[in-house]
Design a protein around this motif. Sequence first.
Motif, PDB file in Angstrom:
ATOM      1  N   VAL A 184     -12.298   2.769 -49.092  1.00  0.00           N
ATOM      2  CA  VAL A 184     -11.775   2.422 -47.768  1.00  0.00           C
ATOM      3  C   VAL A 184     -12.725   1.371 -47.192  1.00  0.00           C
ATOM      4  O   VAL A 184     -13.949   1.520 -47.274  1.00  0.00           O
ATOM      5  N   ILE A 185     -12.151   0.296 -46.647  1.00  0.00           N
ATOM      6  CA  ILE A 185     -12.944  -0.766 -46.028  1.00  0.00           C
ATOM      7  C   ILE A 185     -12.768  -0.659 -44.518  1.00  0.00           C
ATOM      8  O   ILE A 185     -11.635  -0.621 -44.022  1.00  0.00           O
ATOM      9  N   SER A 186     -13.859  -0.611 -43.778  1.00  0.00           N
ATOM     10  CA  SER A 186     -13.746  -0.470 -42.329  1.00  0.00           C
ATOM     11  C   SER A 186     -14.856  -1.246 -41.629  1.00  0.00           C
ATOM     12  O   SER A 186     -16.008  -1.235 -42.067  1.00  0.00           O
ATOM     13  N   GLY A 187     -14.480  -1.957 -40.554  1.00  0.00           N
ATOM     14  CA  GLY A 187     -15.453  -2.687 -39.769  1.00  0.00           C
ATOM     15  C   GLY A 187     -15.408  -4.181 -39.998  1.00  0.00           C
ATOM     16  O   GLY A 187     -14.495  -4.706 -40.632  1.00  0.00           O
ATOM     17  N   MET A 209     -17.242  -0.166 -36.877  1.00  0.00           N
ATOM     18  CA  MET A 209     -16.369   0.799 -37.527  1.00  0.00           C
ATOM     19  C   MET A 209     -16.011   1.899 -36.548  1.00  0.00           C
ATOM     20  O   MET A 209     -16.845   2.306 -35.730  1.00  0.00           O
ATOM     21  N   GLY A 210     -14.782   2.390 -36.614  1.00  0.00           N
ATOM     22  CA  GLY A 210     -14.336   3.433 -35.703  1.00  0.00           C
ATOM     23  C   GLY A 210     -15.168   4.701 -35.844  1.00  0.00           C
ATOM     24  O   GLY A 210     -15.446   5.148 -36.962  1.00  0.00           O
ATOM     25  N   PRO A 211     -15.579   5.334 -34.722  1.00  0.00           N
ATOM     26  CA  PRO A 211     -16.437   6.523 -34.790  1.00  0.00           C
ATOM     27  C   PRO A 211     -15.760   7.709 -35.465  1.00  0.00           C
ATOM     28  O   PRO A 211     -16.415   8.488 -36.148  1.00  0.00           O
ATOM     29  N   VAL A 263      -8.095  -0.596 -34.764  1.00  0.00           N
ATOM     30  CA  VAL A 263      -9.061  -1.403 -34.005  1.00  0.00           C
ATOM     31  C   VAL A 263     -10.210  -1.898 -34.885  1.00  0.00           C
ATOM     32  O   VAL A 263     -10.933  -2.821 -34.501  1.00  0.00           O
ATOM     33  N   ALA A 264     -10.368  -1.299 -36.072  1.00  0.00           N
ATOM     34  CA  ALA A 264     -11.404  -1.773 -36.994  1.00  0.00           C
ATOM     35  C   ALA A 264     -11.001  -3.078 -37.666  1.00  0.00           C
ATOM     36  O   ALA A 264     -11.839  -3.782 -38.223  1.00  0.00           O
ATOM     37  N   ILE A 265      -9.707  -3.430 -37.595  1.00  0.00           N
ATOM     38  CA  ILE A 265      -9.224  -4.679 -38.188  1.00  0.00           C
ATOM     39  C   ILE A 265      -9.592  -5.829 -37.262  1.00  0.00           C
ATOM     40  O   ILE A 265      -9.401  -5.752 -36.048  1.00  0.00           O
ATOM     41  N   ASN A 266     -10.130  -6.894 -37.851  1.00  0.00           N
ATOM     42  CA  ASN A 266     -10.536  -8.050 -37.058  1.00  0.00           C
ATOM     43  C   ASN A 266      -9.361  -8.585 -36.247  1.00  0.00           C
ATOM     44  O   ASN A 266      -8.248  -8.710 -36.763  1.00  0.00           O
ATOM     45  N   ARG A 281       2.499   2.429 -40.505  1.00  0.00           N
ATOM     46  CA  ARG A 281       3.002   3.567 -39.726  1.00  0.00           C
ATOM     47  C   ARG A 281       1.995   4.708 -39.691  1.00  0.00           C
ATOM     48  O   ARG A 281       1.872   5.428 -38.702  1.00  0.00           O
ATOM     49  N   GLY A 282       1.258   4.880 -40.783  1.00  0.00           N
ATOM     50  CA  GLY A 282       0.324   5.995 -40.870  1.00  0.00           C
ATOM     51  C   GLY A 282      -1.062   5.694 -40.351  1.00  0.00           C
ATOM     52  O   GLY A 282      -1.928   6.578 -40.316  1.00  0.00           O
ATOM     53  N   ALA A 283      -1.291   4.442 -39.927  1.00  0.00           N
ATOM     54  CA  ALA A 283      -2.630   4.045 -39.482  1.00  0.00           C
ATOM     55  C   ALA A 283      -2.970   4.692 -38.142  1.00  0.00           C
ATOM     56  O   ALA A 283      -2.159   4.698 -37.217  1.00  0.00           O
TER      57      ALA A 283
END
Length: 672
Positions: A602-605, A643-645, A546-549, A538-540
């Motif tokens: 935090v893991i992103s990308g 990764m999201g800008p 969109v960074a999630i595969n 909910r908080g994403a």
Amino acid sequence: MATTQDPALEIQELTQKINHLNYQYYQNSVSEVSDLEFDKMLKRLEELETKYPEYKLPHSPSQRVGGTITKSFETVYHRWPMLSLSNTYSEEELREFDKRVRKAVGDDVEYVCEQKFDGVAISLTYENGKLVQGATRGDGTRGDNITANVKTIRDIPLQAADEDYPALFEVRGEVFMPFRVFEELNLEREEAGEQLLANPRNATSGTLKQQDSSVVASRKLGCFSYGLLADNLPFDTHSESLQAIQKWGFKVSDTWRKCSSIDKVLDYINEWEKRRSELPIATDGVVVKVNSYALQEELGFTAKSPRWAIAYKYAAENAATKLLGMQYQVGRTGAVTPVALLEPVQLAGTVVKRASVHNANEIQRLDLRLGDTVFVEKGGEIIPKITGVDLAQRTDDSQPIFYPTHCPACGTELVRSEGEAQFYCPNEKGCEPQILAKLEHFISRKAMNVDELGPKTLEQLYKAGYVRNVADLYDITFEQLVQLDRMGEKSANNILNSLEKSKETPYERVLFALGIRFVGSTVAKKLAEQLPDLEALRGAAYDELVAINEIGDRIANSILHYFQDPDHVELLERLKAAGLKFKSENTAPEVQSNKLEGLTFVISGVFQSVSRDELQQLIISHGGKVVSSISKKLSYLVAGDKMGPSKLEKADKLGIKMLSEGEFLDMVSQER
């Protein structure tokens, strides 16, 4: 099998045992152990391989479940070109082929006939019996290296059986999607509001190009092997090679046959033209090959194809019938789909009364009119479809078809989003077929699996006013149930018990059951892996999603839109209060060290050598904590590609240290 304290030996024993069980199950249809026992062995192997990756074997069965993320496919050159075959559609052309062969090599010719399965050609390279490369045909000279995806297909051995194979050899095969799996996949896509796949071949091709091999594993592809290549083959004939590769563990269709003459070949073709509907996969013809390798070599090749083989193609199965009407079905997501009502006609062994038209654009493209004589085709399709109109048969009284402007069920004006072919009814909370379809989806086997409830009972509950949404299901009483038609006390108790049992359903399936548009079971699993509870989801923010595969713009916006609706938030609170699981309960990884204790990540990308899930498991196993959002208290941002800008900007602004994939892996591997 006795276990051992030596992890290397235990990994070796488990690998051998599970590969044997897989071979018995997929090649010989023999189950030597229960599913539960098999799953326990596989889980134990995966645990050991995670803890002792240096002992993992190249042919480990754990590769069958996928998990490798590929950013792009490497181009590889074929050692032996993958040429296409010449096609023929008539007996006369086939006899001409036979005459050319006998003119070149004499009359002592034997043929092998094989089904031409409608899938995707694959090249499998083995060194010392181990699978080292799987590649697509591509342009015949070079193709894509899709080895990680190929390893998930259980019909393809990771290690050849026996030991009489050449040191280097290549097996050619056809990867396919069985009809049953294709139907399930399209049902899932329909439920998620996604465009349906046209046929099993397209579905297979798209699956093999997936960047995430775990998605490929979930699609349950099969493979029939049909050819062997090596320097100095120890066999004289193609038929001997087929028998050999089957002995080595490859799946070979039992439909092939040796034929002593072209008349025998035609007998085989005529037999299977009638019988091919018995097969569980699509086939569009027969491949005819000269059996002798010596004669094949003598006949040679043209620039594009071998002179010793030809493909006889069946004509697509079609029929002409009259278009009587057009029905418009409203699905769970509100999509309004046209279905053609036909004068009954025999086609491919069944009587066809309805055919898919897909959308308004298709009606316009075909210029369909009521009363038209239309051509209906099955071919490689599962659902019959209209392919054209016999304009010569069109009468003056044929009526143009006007797509409805309002929902055929509730009368709400239809909408169509930019870039989409489908019209939708936006009245999701008041349109009866949408509500009933949402309820049916919620209780379905892949979702909450409330097996004692069925569509007819749901409809009765809806019409009685007891159920209007999925949360209402958990408020149903015994007294309400026994008032329904043909509902006894035992059946009522069974339904209540089944609803109670459904509260044990894992979070990822609860998420799928909610019916968020574009969130099918695979997407739900991805979301649950990266955002392991409802509050995190909910908080994403958009960039985090969109960074999630596998999560793109359309899915991310759909999720955000869902949680912006106060009615959905209230529904989720009711389901949570009823006891449904809104938190992932994946077993925490075994602690390996405390070197990351007190640190948050935090893991992103997208990452090249490991999946995001594997990164998360590594952090937790070394004492660290994974969080979903960036704040001043964050220790590190592990940054991959794409990764999201906004996340990058926020990390820079707060002075958060960023780690590349390599830097993070170095961190956990260093001695503390």
